[in-house]
Design a protein around this motif. Sequence first.
Motif, mmCIF file in Angstrom:
data_model
loop_
_atom_site.group_PDB
_atom_site.id
_atom_site.type_symbol
_atom_site.label_atom_id
_atom_site.label_comp_id
_atom_site.label_asym_id
_atom_site.label_seq_id
_atom_site.Cartn_x
_atom_site.Cartn_y
_atom_site.Cartn_z
ATOM 1 N N SER A 49 24.632 -89.107 -65.586
ATOM 2 C CA SER A 49 23.932 -87.996 -66.225
ATOM 3 C C SER A 49 22.542 -88.451 -66.623
ATOM 4 O O SER A 49 22.299 -89.643 -66.816
ATOM 5 C CB SER A 49 24.699 -87.482 -67.457
ATOM 6 N N ARG A 68 20.960 -82.933 -66.651
ATOM 7 C CA ARG A 68 21.735 -82.766 -65.425
ATOM 8 C C ARG A 68 22.924 -83.733 -65.424
ATOM 9 O O ARG A 68 22.794 -84.900 -65.799
ATOM 10 C CB ARG A 68 20.889 -83.044 -64.171
ATOM 11 N N GLY A 94 29.281 -82.520 -61.024
ATOM 12 C CA GLY A 94 27.827 -82.646 -61.073
ATOM 13 C C GLY A 94 27.174 -82.408 -59.727
ATOM 14 O O GLY A 94 27.827 -82.179 -58.711
ATOM 15 N N ALA A 100 18.692 -83.776 -58.136
ATOM 16 C CA ALA A 100 18.522 -83.897 -59.589
ATOM 17 C C ALA A 100 17.237 -84.645 -59.925
ATOM 18 O O ALA A 100 16.478 -84.237 -60.817
ATOM 19 C CB ALA A 100 19.729 -84.608 -60.206
ATOM 20 N N GLU A 103 14.189 -82.453 -59.218
ATOM 21 C CA GLU A 103 13.945 -81.489 -60.298
ATOM 22 C C GLU A 103 13.355 -82.176 -61.526
ATOM 23 O O GLU A 103 12.472 -81.623 -62.194
ATOM 24 C CB GLU A 103 15.245 -80.782 -60.654
#
Length: 212
Positions: A49, A68, A94, A100, A103
Amino acid sequence: MDPLHRWWLRRRHGDGPWAGLLQRPPDDEWVSLDLETTGLDHARDHILSLAAVPVRDGRVWLSERFERRIRPDRDFDIESIRHHRITPGEAGTGMSVTPAVRELLQWLGSRRLLGYHLRFDLAMLAPHVRALTGFPLPNPRVELADAFATRALRAHPGAPADLAFRTIADALGVPVLARHSALGDATTVALCWLALRGGRAPSLHGSRPPPR
């Protein structure tokens, strides 16, 4: 990253899709970043994460946070679960790491980075950043432990500083929020940074902080 290297990157990539990373950082704004991973070997372990929160105007802007959950490429053991409290089932929900990180970089821009043991987090991100952009993450960065050690040395010359996470937070009068969660640690580091800078009492703006 030294100014000459940044200049060279702007010359080479300044018109590309990642030009926003290479602009001058905004004044008096930081992004506190934290990762949770399957372990502490950046060459072998995987991100589970990531979270980041902006810090500006004497506040931590939780309402603008980036968060995320990442689906790892391999299984992880019980010791990892005890540390970050993310089960394999939760991790499996996830997203994959490449989108991820894409972003995150689009959200981050050229803002300064802030963290605790930030070098490890950036080492975990480094191969994904380079694969996407073609260059290392250029953002200026601040290590909370180093900043705290500098202050402690001024206050007590010659005395070694205890740089444990909770010790730093306690010394600065900051609650430790959801330890070993990416958002909790990023928020705690941000509040510690504001307290360390000695401005007005640090505050949160937006959503309720993670529980203690």
